[in-house]
Every structure is written in structure tokens, then in C-alpha cells.
Write a protein that holds these residues in place. Structure first.
Motif, PDB file in Angstrom:
ATOM      1  N   GLY A  33       0.834  -1.197   0.000  1.00  0.00           N
ATOM      2  CA  GLY A  33       0.000   0.000   0.000  1.00  0.00           C
ATOM      3  C   GLY A  33       0.871   1.251   0.000  1.00  0.00           C
ATOM      4  O   GLY A  33       2.070   1.174   0.266  1.00  0.00           O
ATOM      5  N   LYS A 111      -3.741  -4.058  -8.438  1.00  0.00           N
ATOM      6  CA  LYS A 111      -3.862  -3.851  -6.990  1.00  0.00           C
ATOM      7  C   LYS A 111      -3.630  -2.400  -6.604  1.00  0.00           C
ATOM      8  O   LYS A 111      -4.318  -1.857  -5.736  1.00  0.00           O
ATOM      9  N   SER A 115      -6.355  -0.124  -4.807  1.00  0.00           N
ATOM     10  CA  SER A 115      -6.005   0.554  -3.553  1.00  0.00           C
ATOM     11  C   SER A 115      -6.253   2.057  -3.675  1.00  0.00           C
ATOM     12  O   SER A 115      -6.831   2.676  -2.775  1.00  0.00           O
ATOM     13  N   GLU A 116      -5.828   2.619  -4.790  1.00  0.00           N
ATOM     14  CA  GLU A 116      -6.014   4.048  -5.026  1.00  0.00           C
ATOM     15  C   GLU A 116      -7.503   4.423  -4.985  1.00  0.00           C
ATOM     16  O   GLU A 116      -7.888   5.387  -4.332  1.00  0.00           O
ATOM     17  N   HIS A 119      -9.112   4.159  -1.520  1.00  0.00           N
ATOM     18  CA  HIS A 119      -8.745   5.224  -0.595  1.00  0.00           C
ATOM     19  C   HIS A 119      -9.290   6.581  -1.041  1.00  0.00           C
ATOM     20  O   HIS A 119      -8.838   7.625  -0.568  1.00  0.00           O
ATOM     21  N   ASP A 173      -6.809  -8.696  -8.036  1.00  0.00           N
ATOM     22  CA  ASP A 173      -6.853  -8.095  -6.707  1.00  0.00           C
ATOM     23  C   ASP A 173      -6.974  -9.141  -5.601  1.00  0.00           C
ATOM     24  O   ASP A 173      -6.377  -9.005  -4.540  1.00  0.00           O
TER      25      ASP A 173
ATOM     26  N   GLY B  33      -5.560   2.534   4.704  1.00  0.00           N
ATOM     27  CA  GLY B  33      -4.784   1.297   4.669  1.00  0.00           C
ATOM     28  C   GLY B  33      -4.075   1.093   5.996  1.00  0.00           C
ATOM     29  O   GLY B  33      -3.987   2.022   6.808  1.00  0.00           O
ATOM     30  N   LYS B 111     -13.711  -2.851   2.542  1.00  0.00           N
ATOM     31  CA  LYS B 111     -12.441  -2.322   2.052  1.00  0.00           C
ATOM     32  C   LYS B 111     -11.261  -2.854   2.862  1.00  0.00           C
ATOM     33  O   LYS B 111     -10.209  -3.147   2.299  1.00  0.00           O
ATOM     34  N   SER B 115      -8.278  -4.952   1.274  1.00  0.00           N
ATOM     35  CA  SER B 115      -6.900  -4.525   1.474  1.00  0.00           C
ATOM     36  C   SER B 115      -6.059  -5.638   2.095  1.00  0.00           C
ATOM     37  O   SER B 115      -4.938  -5.911   1.659  1.00  0.00           O
ATOM     38  N   HIS B 119      -2.904  -7.550   0.192  1.00  0.00           N
ATOM     39  CA  HIS B 119      -1.534  -7.495   0.707  1.00  0.00           C
ATOM     40  C   HIS B 119      -1.033  -8.872   1.129  1.00  0.00           C
ATOM     41  O   HIS B 119      -0.040  -8.983   1.842  1.00  0.00           O
ATOM     42  N   ASP B 173     -16.066  -1.771  -2.377  1.00  0.00           N
ATOM     43  CA  ASP B 173     -14.648  -1.477  -2.558  1.00  0.00           C
ATOM     44  C   ASP B 173     -14.415  -0.357  -3.569  1.00  0.00           C
ATOM     45  O   ASP B 173     -13.533   0.474  -3.388  1.00  0.00           O
TER      46      ASP B 173
END
Lengths: 210, 210
Positions: A33, A111, A115-116, A119, A173, B33, B111, B115, B119, B173
DNA sequence: CTTCAACCTGACCATACGGTCAGGATTGGA
DNA sequence: TCCAATCCTGACCGTATGGTCAGGTTGAAG
């Protein structure tokens, strides 16, 4: 030789280094991240001193921004598969193929993109509101035309697009989850083909073109 | 009064504080995150001093772990909708409804889960390998039985499940992206219903039960 | 060969973060 | 009322991080 190589040397080095850094950054950003990624980690991954990253990219955010933009480009290019298609079966089928291929070949990029967006799209909000919105409107119209022409079952084109994005990007993802449920092994060539065909079968039958 | 309230008071305070912290943490972890979240941010969000968080949760990772576990529980409970269904139309339809409802009511949780998996599931890998794997195998068998009984079109049950997860969770998401493409406004009640019905229509027709 | 700009990097800095702790406040049983 | 357990927190600490910079190296134009 010299006359042709020399003028390119400097530019080449720059391009190569930038590309190397971007590739390492993409992986680290995907795995940790934005907040969890460190310039040191990216530097180690690229095999360069940390200060060198700052020579090519002023800040961590600049580097991240570039990574996200690159992915966005790839993402949009997948649309080409949809263009010039005779009908929904061909167009949407090809789009699914293209996006599944991207999920397979650029899992890190996917991914980072996810993530972008999750957020709140802090660095590419403007792209969402311009490029992506235009793209989406355009494709939605194409789909609507197919519906109006009786080539596929009626549905909200936007929700169909969301479904295509969701199902295809899921394989990148949530690749780790899928791998775990696959006995801890990555999907084989055959399994990727099965996934692709499975998605296409349900979606295409779902919109009445199979 | 006293005899009944007093013994609960302490426990109540504890439960309330923990719940308050967990709620704030869920939001912050979702928006920033794990790496981007800070204990100070979570503390501010909860309206408590930072040191108080450490009184209830020893480390940031402990707090995060608890958040992820809570989401996993909610996630699994959605499976109840699928149980005891007469056939695929009812079972899968209800499952989509339940998961769409979760996406709407627990977008932060979704989310955080996404995440975590993206990861590499550092804190819930064991759950993936035990609980989730068992759950998935079980449901896949149910779907396979429906296929064998001729109640739905043949398909790989696992890929169908992935599709259900992907499409429903996408609305949480990638909610920000959807909101942007919706003119910057969150989906209305009607639009959520349309989304739910749209997903169900394509999926159910896609597996031949419409 | 000279010169200059581009390229490179070890050492350094200010800051922000996760976590600790001593000591105070509150609760509730005896 | 007393006391022990629980709850609470301001102040503090070591560390890791993003970023800087002075000074060195390399490439290539003249």
C-alpha cells in the motif's frame, strides 16, 4: 555507430532507470500500500541507492502518481478490444478476454489501482471525472445501442460494465485468496482459461447472447 | 437496580469503548490502509486519547486484527441466506441480496478485507486456509449438486462464487469510483435496488435459472 | 584535452510514528 | 469507610521514514 548511439545513451539510461524504478515501485505499492511502502524498500527492490530514486522522482507521491497513471493507460487500452465489434457477443467477449489478460499480466498494477480507488482516489480523481467518465459514457451508449437493436437482453449498461470490471479485476486483486483456495498454487494456464471461459459463459448467457 | 446494574457497569464501559475504537479503526484502516493509518488518527476519530487505545488494544496490529476478524464474521454469516434454499434461483438470489446489503452497510469493513487480502492476507491467512476453504468447498458442493440435478446450467462452482464475491463487493470497494461515475452522488435507494436487481438478473440468467 | 551538464550517492536531518510508563481518577466489593 | 482493581492519560522515548545536500563521477560536445 558512435554517431547513432551516443546521442541516445543519456536518454536511454534515463528511460531504463525510470522504468526499473517504476516496476519496483509498482510491486512494492501493490504489496504494502502507499502508506506501508517505503522508498528504501523500493530502492532495494530496484537495486539502487535510495537517493537515486529521489533524483528521478522528487517525492514518494510523484513516484506513486506515475505508477497509477501507467496503470490507468493500460486499463483504458483494453477498451480497444471492444471497439469495432459487430455485436455484444464479440465486443464484450473480447473485452473480458483483454481484461482477464491484464489481470494475469499486471496483477500489481491492478492492486495499486484498486487501492487508489478504495482510498478515495486522492491522486487520480481528476482522471476519474474526465477520462474515465467519458470512456464509460461512450461504452454505455454502445451497449445501449446493442440493446435497442435487440442484440442482447435489456439491462443497465453501467451495472454491466461494473460487473465486467469487478469479475475480471477480482482475479488480480484477490489473487492471493484464489490461490489459497486453489490449494496454495497459482492458477495454471488451463485454470486461467477455465476462469476466462467461465466468466464469459455466465456473462454472455446472462445478457442473452449465448 | 444497583444489584443488577453495578456488576455490569464496568463490563459495559469496556464493551462500549472497545466498540467505539473498533468502529473508528475500521473507518481509518479502510480509508488509509494499514500502513497509512495512525493510532493518533484513530484516536481522534474515536474522540479518545491515543494512550487509551493502547489500554484496550496492545498494538496497532492487534487492533487491526480484531477489525479484520469482525468483518470476516459478518462475511461468513451472509452464507446463512444460501442455506436451506430449495434451488439455485432462491439460494443464489438470496446470497446476492445479502452480500449487496453488506456492501451497502459495511463499506469500510469490505475495504479493509479487500486490502488485507490484496496485501497477501498477513493476519488472516490461517482463516483463509481453514474456515474460508471449508466454507467454499461446502458451497461449491451444494452448487455442484444443483448442476447435477439439472437445476442450473453447468459451470465451475468456484468461479461462480468468485463472480458473486467480486460483483457484490465491488459496490463497496469501488464505491468511490461508482459514486464519481454517478455524478459525484452516492447511489440512491432506487439505484441500489437497480444494482441489486441488475446483478441478480445477469447472474441468474447466466446460470440458466431465469 | 577541456568544460559543463547530467548523473550519482553516502551521510545527514527533522519529523512523525508506535509504544511505554508513572501516577492519578474512578468504581465497586467488603 | 477503606482498599484493591480497573480505568485513564500527559509526557516521554527510540526508531524509521521522507527528503536534502555537498561533493564526486561520467558522458559528450567543441
Amino acid at each position: 555507430m558512435t554517431a547513432q548511439d551516443r546521442p541516445l545513451r543519456r536518454a536511454e539510461i534515463r528511460r531504463e532507470r525510470e522504468s526499473l524504478i517504476l516496476k519496483a515501485a509498482e510491486k512494492v505499492f501493490a504489496e504494502a500500500g502507499f502508506g506501508g511502502a517505503t522508498m528504501q524498500l523500493i530502492a532495494d527492490m530496484a537495486g539502487l541507492p535510495k537517493a537515486n530514486l529521489h533524483y528521478y522522482f522528487a517525492t514518494k507521491e510523484d513516484l506513486y502518481r506515475q505508477v497509477v497513471r501507467n496503470i490507468f493507460e493500460i486499463w483504458l487500452h483494453a477498451a480497444d478490444s471492444m471497439d469495432g465489434a459487430a455485436g455484444p457477443a464479440e465486443g464484450i467477449g473480447a473485452y473480458i478476454d483483454a481484461k482477464m489478460e491484464i489481470s494475469r499480466r499486471h496483477p500489481f498494477g491492478s492492486k495499486v489501482w484498486a487501492s487508489e480507488v478504495m482510498h478515495g482516489a486522492p491522486v487520480i480523481q481528476d482522471y476519474l471525472e474526465t477520462t474515465l467518465r467519458d470512456w464509460t459514457e461512450g461504452r454505455a451508449q454502445v451497449i445501449q445501442r446493442w440493446i435497442d437493436a435487440g442484440l442482447m437482453a435489456p439491462c443497465d449498461p453501467k451495472h454491466l460494465l461494473y460487473m465486467l470490471w469487478a469479475t475480471t479485476q477480482h482475479y488480480a486483486d484477490f489473487g492471493h485468496q484464489i490461490e489459497t483456495l486453489n490449494g496454495g498454487k497459482p492458477l495454471s494456464d488451463k485454470q486461467w482459461k477455465a476462469a476466462k471461459d467461465g466468466v464469459k459463459a455466465i456473462v454472455l448467457r446472462g445478457i442473452g447472447v449465448l
